[in-house]
Motif scaffolding. Sequence first.
Motif, mmCIF file in Angstrom:
data_model
loop_
_atom_site.group_PDB
_atom_site.id
_atom_site.type_symbol
_atom_site.label_atom_id
_atom_site.label_comp_id
_atom_site.label_asym_id
_atom_site.label_seq_id
_atom_site.Cartn_x
_atom_site.Cartn_y
_atom_site.Cartn_z
ATOM 1 N N PRO A 217 0.721 -1.244 -0.141
ATOM 2 C CA PRO A 217 -0.073 0.120 0.098
ATOM 3 C C PRO A 217 0.754 1.306 -0.067
ATOM 4 O O PRO A 217 2.204 1.164 0.179
ATOM 5 N N ASP A 219 1.115 3.495 2.043
ATOM 6 C CA ASP A 219 1.297 4.071 3.404
ATOM 7 C C ASP A 219 2.731 3.889 4.005
ATOM 8 O O ASP A 219 3.200 3.931 5.211
ATOM 9 N N GLY A 220 3.534 3.378 3.053
ATOM 10 C CA GLY A 220 5.036 2.836 3.413
ATOM 11 C C GLY A 220 5.369 1.809 4.200
ATOM 12 O O GLY A 220 6.494 1.542 4.296
ATOM 13 N N TYR A 240 6.928 -0.659 8.898
ATOM 14 C CA TYR A 240 7.132 0.747 8.556
ATOM 15 C C TYR A 240 8.293 1.088 9.313
ATOM 16 O O TYR A 240 8.276 1.099 10.650
#
Length: 320
Positions: A217, A219-220, A240
């Motif tokens: 995704p 979002d990192g 992450y």
Amino acid sequence: MRAASRLFCAAGLIGAAACAAMATSTPGPVAPSDRAIRIEARRVPLGIGGATLGPGVTWAGGLVLRGSGLHGLSDLKIDGGRAWGVSDFGQLIRFTLQLDRNGRLVTADRAVTRPLTGPDGAVLTPKANADSEGLAILPDGTVLVSFERDHRIWSYGAVALDRPTAVARPDTDFPDNEGMEGLAAAPGGGWLVLGEGGGAWVCHAACAPLGAAPVMPADGFRFTGADIDPAGGWFVVERYYRPPLDMRVRVRRLSADGVLSDPVIQLRPPASIDNFEGIAAVATTTGTRLYLLSDDNANALQKTLLLAFDVAAPTPAPRP
């Protein structure tokens, strides 16, 4: 791996007082190919705040592991109560998980290590040739290891005692330091491969994309580990990592047709958190025990964490 540069006191022990908050041990006699290493295991809490556990998920204990041979651990699998790991430095590490009478993780002991070797029997060097990232143990006992930088998957045979032979890997150009981080057994004697930057494949004699071949995704988060789910499909780790201020991890299910579930486990500070890369799933009478292992990058400011969670078996769908 992409990071900063980048297991009762036995239930049979007499008295609960024997379970100290910290335990150190060295193993007894081991095979000639193994070297005993000292392992120190100190219990750690999950922490107050920072942990979001999905329905049916409970905390089952945690440890911080210390020892000269316990750095850079990149993956984890459990075989008969024995934990197996590989490291960024080309080492195969094994140790024993100890649980209390309630099944909670309380210590680890009897650790041994040996260097991974090449097809010629020589120890793998330098690090660019020895950067082992993924580990899978197939149903017949065959041990597979994936490497990055020089991207490849090798079979070390049963109990990892053979000289390695190459097995199928995805026909993909992986970035130098973002290779095949996730490796796990798959049905039919195959293996699942996850690319750190995205993509999933199931391999036998050749590799094919898994369903929609999920990408990461926006979002990192990145794939860093996988193990087969006793209920079907797999559990996958997504990390992450933006040290020192932001480190997060989540665990999701990956279905056999390539669909990722909502998070089962999510951790962020101030929960016990570090650079999580390894995961092991063990069937229990009530569902699955999950273990998460962090890679300390051989950095004195980081920790090798081993966390345990129990996941209740999925509720069967009602009949129409």
